[in-house]
Motif scaffolding. Structure first.
Motif, PDB file in Angstrom:
ATOM      1  N   GLN A 174       0.839  -1.190   0.000  1.00  0.00           N
ATOM      2  CA  GLN A 174       0.000   0.000   0.000  1.00  0.00           C
ATOM      3  C   GLN A 174       0.872   1.236   0.000  1.00  0.00           C
ATOM      4  O   GLN A 174       1.598   1.481   0.946  1.00  0.00           O
ATOM      5  CB  GLN A 174      -0.905  -0.007   1.238  1.00  0.00           C
ATOM      6  N   ASP A 175       0.807   2.025  -1.055  1.00  0.00           N
ATOM      7  CA  ASP A 175       1.663   3.198  -1.151  1.00  0.00           C
ATOM      8  C   ASP A 175       1.059   4.353  -0.373  1.00  0.00           C
ATOM      9  O   ASP A 175      -0.136   4.624  -0.477  1.00  0.00           O
ATOM     10  CB  ASP A 175       1.822   3.601  -2.617  1.00  0.00           C
ATOM     11  N   PRO A 176       1.849   5.064   0.434  1.00  0.00           N
ATOM     12  CA  PRO A 176       1.301   6.130   1.257  1.00  0.00           C
ATOM     13  C   PRO A 176       0.932   7.374   0.491  1.00  0.00           C
ATOM     14  O   PRO A 176       0.283   8.245   1.017  1.00  0.00           O
ATOM     15  CB  PRO A 176       2.432   6.424   2.252  1.00  0.00           C
ATOM     16  N   GLY A 177       1.348   7.507  -0.761  1.00  0.00           N
ATOM     17  CA  GLY A 177       1.096   8.743  -1.486  1.00  0.00           C
ATOM     18  C   GLY A 177      -0.119   8.702  -2.382  1.00  0.00           C
ATOM     19  O   GLY A 177      -0.425   9.650  -3.073  1.00  0.00           O
ATOM     20  N   THR A 178      -0.869   7.582  -2.387  1.00  0.00           N
ATOM     21  CA  THR A 178      -1.989   7.473  -3.297  1.00  0.00           C
ATOM     22  C   THR A 178      -3.220   8.183  -2.794  1.00  0.00           C
ATOM     23  O   THR A 178      -4.142   8.461  -3.535  1.00  0.00           O
ATOM     24  CB  THR A 178      -2.331   5.999  -3.537  1.00  0.00           C
ATOM     25  N   GLY A 179      -3.265   8.447  -1.465  1.00  0.00           N
ATOM     26  CA  GLY A 179      -4.438   9.097  -0.908  1.00  0.00           C
ATOM     27  C   GLY A 179      -5.596   8.152  -0.740  1.00  0.00           C
ATOM     28  O   GLY A 179      -6.722   8.560  -0.496  1.00  0.00           O
ATOM     29  N   SER A 180      -5.404   6.855  -0.868  1.00  0.00           N
ATOM     30  CA  SER A 180      -6.483   5.889  -0.765  1.00  0.00           C
ATOM     31  C   SER A 180      -7.006   5.816   0.651  1.00  0.00           C
ATOM     32  O   SER A 180      -6.299   5.993   1.615  1.00  0.00           O
ATOM     33  CB  SER A 180      -5.978   4.502  -1.195  1.00  0.00           C
ATOM     34  N   ARG A 181      -8.290   5.505   0.795  1.00  0.00           N
ATOM     35  CA  ARG A 181      -8.895   5.335   2.102  1.00  0.00           C
ATOM     36  C   ARG A 181      -8.934   3.878   2.501  1.00  0.00           C
ATOM     37  O   ARG A 181      -9.488   3.530   3.520  1.00  0.00           O
ATOM     38  CB  ARG A 181     -10.330   5.886   2.094  1.00  0.00           C
ATOM     39  N   ARG A 182      -8.398   2.977   1.699  1.00  0.00           N
ATOM     40  CA  ARG A 182      -8.385   1.570   2.046  1.00  0.00           C
ATOM     41  C   ARG A 182      -7.363   1.339   3.152  1.00  0.00           C
ATOM     42  O   ARG A 182      -6.343   2.011   3.237  1.00  0.00           O
ATOM     43  CB  ARG A 182      -8.033   0.712   0.833  1.00  0.00           C
ATOM     44  N   THR A 183      -7.652   0.323   3.977  1.00  0.00           N
ATOM     45  CA  THR A 183      -6.705  -0.055   5.011  1.00  0.00           C
ATOM     46  C   THR A 183      -5.481  -0.663   4.370  1.00  0.00           C
ATOM     47  O   THR A 183      -5.573  -1.415   3.409  1.00  0.00           O
ATOM     48  CB  THR A 183      -7.362  -1.071   5.963  1.00  0.00           C
ATOM     49  N   ALA A 184      -4.307  -0.335   4.893  1.00  0.00           N
ATOM     50  CA  ALA A 184      -3.065  -0.838   4.331  1.00  0.00           C
ATOM     51  C   ALA A 184      -3.031  -2.357   4.402  1.00  0.00           C
ATOM     52  O   ALA A 184      -3.590  -2.972   5.298  1.00  0.00           O
ATOM     53  CB  ALA A 184      -1.876  -0.259   5.088  1.00  0.00           C
ATOM     54  N   SER A 185      -2.360  -2.978   3.441  1.00  0.00           N
ATOM     55  CA  SER A 185      -2.253  -4.424   3.394  1.00  0.00           C
ATOM     56  C   SER A 185      -1.381  -4.910   4.538  1.00  0.00           C
ATOM     57  O   SER A 185      -0.685  -4.136   5.180  1.00  0.00           O
ATOM     58  CB  SER A 185      -1.628  -4.846   2.058  1.00  0.00           C
ATOM     59  N   PRO A 186      -1.410  -6.236   4.825  1.00  0.00           N
ATOM     60  CA  PRO A 186      -0.598  -6.763   5.916  1.00  0.00           C
ATOM     61  C   PRO A 186       0.884  -6.482   5.760  1.00  0.00           C
ATOM     62  O   PRO A 186       1.621  -6.557   6.718  1.00  0.00           O
ATOM     63  CB  PRO A 186      -0.895  -8.272   5.856  1.00  0.00           C
ATOM     64  N   GLU A 187       1.344  -6.162   4.534  1.00  0.00           N
ATOM     65  CA  GLU A 187       2.751  -5.887   4.325  1.00  0.00           C
ATOM     66  C   GLU A 187       3.041  -4.397   4.248  1.00  0.00           C
ATOM     67  O   GLU A 187       4.121  -3.996   3.894  1.00  0.00           O
ATOM     68  CB  GLU A 187       3.238  -6.567   3.036  1.00  0.00           C
ATOM     69  N   GLY A 188       2.033  -3.557   4.542  1.00  0.00           N
ATOM     70  CA  GLY A 188       2.198  -2.118   4.386  1.00  0.00           C
ATOM     71  C   GLY A 188       2.886  -1.477   5.570  1.00  0.00           C
ATOM     72  O   GLY A 188       3.224  -2.122   6.557  1.00  0.00           O
ATOM     73  N   PRO A 189       3.099  -0.154   5.495  1.00  0.00           N
ATOM     74  CA  PRO A 189       3.816   0.562   6.546  1.00  0.00           C
ATOM     75  C   PRO A 189       3.078   0.571   7.879  1.00  0.00           C
ATOM     76  O   PRO A 189       3.660   0.861   8.907  1.00  0.00           O
ATOM     77  CB  PRO A 189       3.965   1.982   5.975  1.00  0.00           C
ATOM     78  N   THR A 190       1.761   0.284   7.893  1.00  0.00           N
ATOM     79  CA  THR A 190       1.008   0.244   9.139  1.00  0.00           C
ATOM     80  C   THR A 190       0.780  -1.184   9.610  1.00  0.00           C
ATOM     81  O   THR A 190      -0.087  -1.437  10.445  1.00  0.00           O
ATOM     82  CB  THR A 190      -0.356   0.940   8.962  1.00  0.00           C
ATOM     83  N   ALA A 191       1.570  -2.133   9.090  1.00  0.00           N
ATOM     84  CA  ALA A 191       1.347  -3.533   9.409  1.00  0.00           C
ATOM     85  C   ALA A 191       1.446  -3.801  10.907  1.00  0.00           C
ATOM     86  O   ALA A 191       0.713  -4.628  11.446  1.00  0.00           O
ATOM     87  CB  ALA A 191       2.354  -4.401   8.650  1.00  0.00           C
ATOM     88  N   SER A 192       2.369  -3.128  11.604  1.00  0.00           N
ATOM     89  CA  SER A 192       2.565  -3.373  13.030  1.00  0.00           C
ATOM     90  C   SER A 192       1.702  -2.461  13.897  1.00  0.00           C
ATOM     91  O   SER A 192       1.795  -2.506  15.122  1.00  0.00           O
ATOM     92  CB  SER A 192       4.040  -3.173  13.396  1.00  0.00           C
ATOM     93  N   LEU A 193       0.875  -1.617  13.293  1.00  0.00           N
ATOM     94  CA  LEU A 193       0.057  -0.672  14.032  1.00  0.00           C
ATOM     95  C   LEU A 193      -1.360  -1.202  14.178  1.00  0.00           C
ATOM     96  O   LEU A 193      -1.869  -1.902  13.300  1.00  0.00           O
ATOM     97  CB  LEU A 193       0.031   0.675  13.315  1.00  0.00           C
ATOM     98  N   ARG A 194      -2.023  -0.827  15.250  1.00  0.00           N
ATOM     99  CA  ARG A 194      -3.403  -1.278  15.444  1.00  0.00           C
ATOM    100  C   ARG A 194      -4.360  -0.198  14.945  1.00  0.00           C
ATOM    101  O   ARG A 194      -4.109   0.997  15.102  1.00  0.00           O
ATOM    102  CB  ARG A 194      -3.661  -1.581  16.917  1.00  0.00           C
ATOM    103  N   PRO A 195      -5.472  -0.589  14.340  1.00  0.00           N
ATOM    104  CA  PRO A 195      -6.457   0.407  13.898  1.00  0.00           C
ATOM    105  C   PRO A 195      -7.123   1.057  15.095  1.00  0.00           C
ATOM    106  O   PRO A 195      -7.332   0.414  16.139  1.00  0.00           O
ATOM    107  CB  PRO A 195      -7.454  -0.430  13.082  1.00  0.00           C
ATOM    108  N   TYR A 196      -7.454   2.327  14.960  1.00  0.00           N
ATOM    109  CA  TYR A 196      -8.082   3.052  16.064  1.00  0.00           C
ATOM    110  C   TYR A 196      -9.562   2.712  16.136  1.00  0.00           C
ATOM    111  O   TYR A 196     -10.275   2.762  15.134  1.00  0.00           O
ATOM    112  CB  TYR A 196      -7.899   4.557  15.884  1.00  0.00           C
ATOM    113  N   GLY A 197     -10.020   2.348  17.344  1.00  0.00           N
ATOM    114  CA  GLY A 197     -11.445   2.119  17.566  1.00  0.00           C
ATOM    115  C   GLY A 197     -12.052   3.343  18.206  1.00  0.00           C
ATOM    116  O   GLY A 197     -12.078   4.413  17.630  1.00  0.00           O
ATOM    117  N   LYS A 198     -12.516   3.211  19.433  1.00  0.00           N
ATOM    118  CA  LYS A 198     -13.066   4.364  20.151  1.00  0.00           C
ATOM    119  C   LYS A 198     -12.444   4.435  21.544  1.00  0.00           C
ATOM    120  O   LYS A 198     -13.103   4.843  22.509  1.00  0.00           O
ATOM    121  CB  LYS A 198     -14.583   4.250  20.256  1.00  0.00           C
TER     122      LYS A 198
END
Length: 447
Positions: free
Chosen positions: A205-229
């Motif tokens: 998942q390239d960070p410069g595309t502006g996409s709203r899709r969640t990054a793939s398991p191999e992306g730069p946010t792979a080790s980060l957890r998604p924010y809930g509430k």
């Protein structure tokens, strides 16, 4: 003679000099300009075991003859990732200078930290002696990218200089910082003797595309957890003083774009509530473009906030209980919406080579306060008209602007509107605590 034979390395490896040439050649058609010397000039870290190419970490190895080499395929993969970045040179993010930001010296052993590196060089340009001392550590490139070709300098009030980069490049550099931090963390763990899975060096998942899709398991946010509430309903003035908050923020992916690491804690300056952890790029995009404390320039980026990605941004703003229960926006955002959306049909146009073009620059100001709705009045005007006109388009009372926004919200983002209950005000503090002033003085969060 083939490049591989010329390099003198085996098993698909090429020397650093050959890798420099391959990187430039493979990215010749990229929207993001690249620099020569990505492997051999500062701040390249080939002898530390890796080199940053865009948001990719390319591992280096030492050949039998003592020369450092890199995998040919990894350089090409990094180039392909950079070539996929879509960049709008008009969509700019301010990168500095910011008041209160400490200046630090960076040597060859220091990780990327691209913002202080750029600021250090720009601020030293007028000092020849200091520039001469820093020449050996000058940042010719950052992660193989020629940032100097894209830097935009602006002057405010005729005195203060500010520097800006395209948003796609800012996201790319932030992703590079995160990828490097992951690699260094994994390297330290390996040296300590614990088993570890090395983070990937080629995110999909390239960070410069502006996409709203969640990054793939191999992306730069792979080790980060998604924010809930997790932080919903908490006051920023309280949370910002708790120890460990900044490290907790760094563990989340950006709650808006979901493709970059969170770096700041966005909060509502009107009601004082935390919204969510976001990346620096989204935090800058969300920030109103103030001319004065009660005056906003309605820039092109509001098209994204209220059109292209309206559902995402409206959901983000309504993470503040104060805005959600009242089904509105903070006054600066409401003013920008009123000018950009509610008064769009009033804006005059002029003839242009390919049809008609909206007149001048849109600007909205207000008198009074949202805390006294009857006295608050929004004034929408057009300035810098090609024909010399400076005209007021509309004067909209605050209550009318709020009602118009609620109707538009129900039509544009019904799910967000359904969660907004104007009559349910229980649970909100009678007297909201004052929001903690940002330490930088330029709208950046505390951490």
């Amino acid at each position: 003679m083939s490049e591989r034979v010329m390099s003198g390395c085996a098993d698909g490896l090429i020397t650093l000099v050959a890798a420099d040439a391959l990187w430039v050649r493979s990215t010749a058609g990229s929207a993001v300009p690249t620099a020569s010397g990505a492997f051999t000039h500062s701040p390249a870290r080939a002898r530390m075991g890796y080199v940053l190419l865009g948001s990719h970490v390319v591992a280096t190895v030492r050949a039998g003859d003592g020369r450092w080499c890199v995998p040919d395929a990894e350089v090409r993969r990094a180039a392909a990732g950079l070539n996929a970045v879509v960049m709008d040179r008009q969509d700019l993010v301010r990168i500095g200078p910011f008041r209160g930001a400490p200046r630090r010296e960076y040597g060859a052993e220091t990780p990327l930290r691209w913002r202080p590196r750029i600021m250090g060089e720009l601020q030293d340009r007028g000092d020849r002696e200091r520039a001469a001392r820093r020449e050996t550590d000058r940042a010719d490139h950052l992660a193989g990218i020629d940032w100097q070709q894209m830097l935009v300098e602006q002057t405010r009030d005729g005195t203060e200089r500010t520097w800006w980069l395209p948003r796609a490049v800012v996201r790319l550099m932030d992703a590079a910082e995160h990828a490097e931090a992951q690699w260094l963390r994994a390297a330290r763990t390996r040296q300590a003797g614990a088993p570890v899975t090395e983070p990937p060096s080629h995110p999909r998942q390239d960070p410069g595309t502006g996409s709203r899709r969640t990054a793939s398991p191999e992306g730069p946010t792979a080790s980060l957890r998604p924010y809930g509430k997790e932080l919903e309903g908490q006051l920023y003035s309280v949370l910002s003083r708790k120890s460990g908050t900044s490290s907790k923020v760094a563990g989340w992916a950006c709650a808006v774009c979901r493709t970059a690491p969170a770096t700041v804690l966005d909060h509502c300056h009107e009601h004082g509530y935390v919204r969510a952890p976001v990346c620096q790029s989204c935090n800058t995009q969300e920030r109103p473009d103030h001319l004065y404390s009660n005056d906003i320039r309605v820039a092109n980026r509001y098209t994204r906030l209220f059109h292209t990605d309206a559902d995402d941004w409206l959901r983000h703003w309504h993470r503040c209980p104060g805005c959600r229960t009242r089904a509105t926006l903070p006054l600066p955002h409401l003013a920008a919406w009123t000018a950009h959306i509610a008064c769009r049909s009033l804006r005059p146009t002029h003839r242009a080579p390919h049809g008609r073009k909206p007149c001048g620059t849109l600007r909205v100001s207000w008198t009074g306060s949202q805390n006294a709705p009857r006295s608050c009045l929004l004034t929408v005007a057009v300035e810098l008209c090609p024909s010399g006109e400076h005209r007021v388009l509309a004067r909209v009372p605050y209550r009318e602007a709020t009602e118009r926004f609620r109707a538009w919200l129900a039509e544009t983002a019904p799910a967000v509107a359904a969660a907004a209950v104007p009559d349910r005000l229980d649970g909100l503090p009678a007297h909201v605590r004052p929001v903690v002033a940002d330490t930088s003085g330029e709208g950046l969060a505390l951490f």
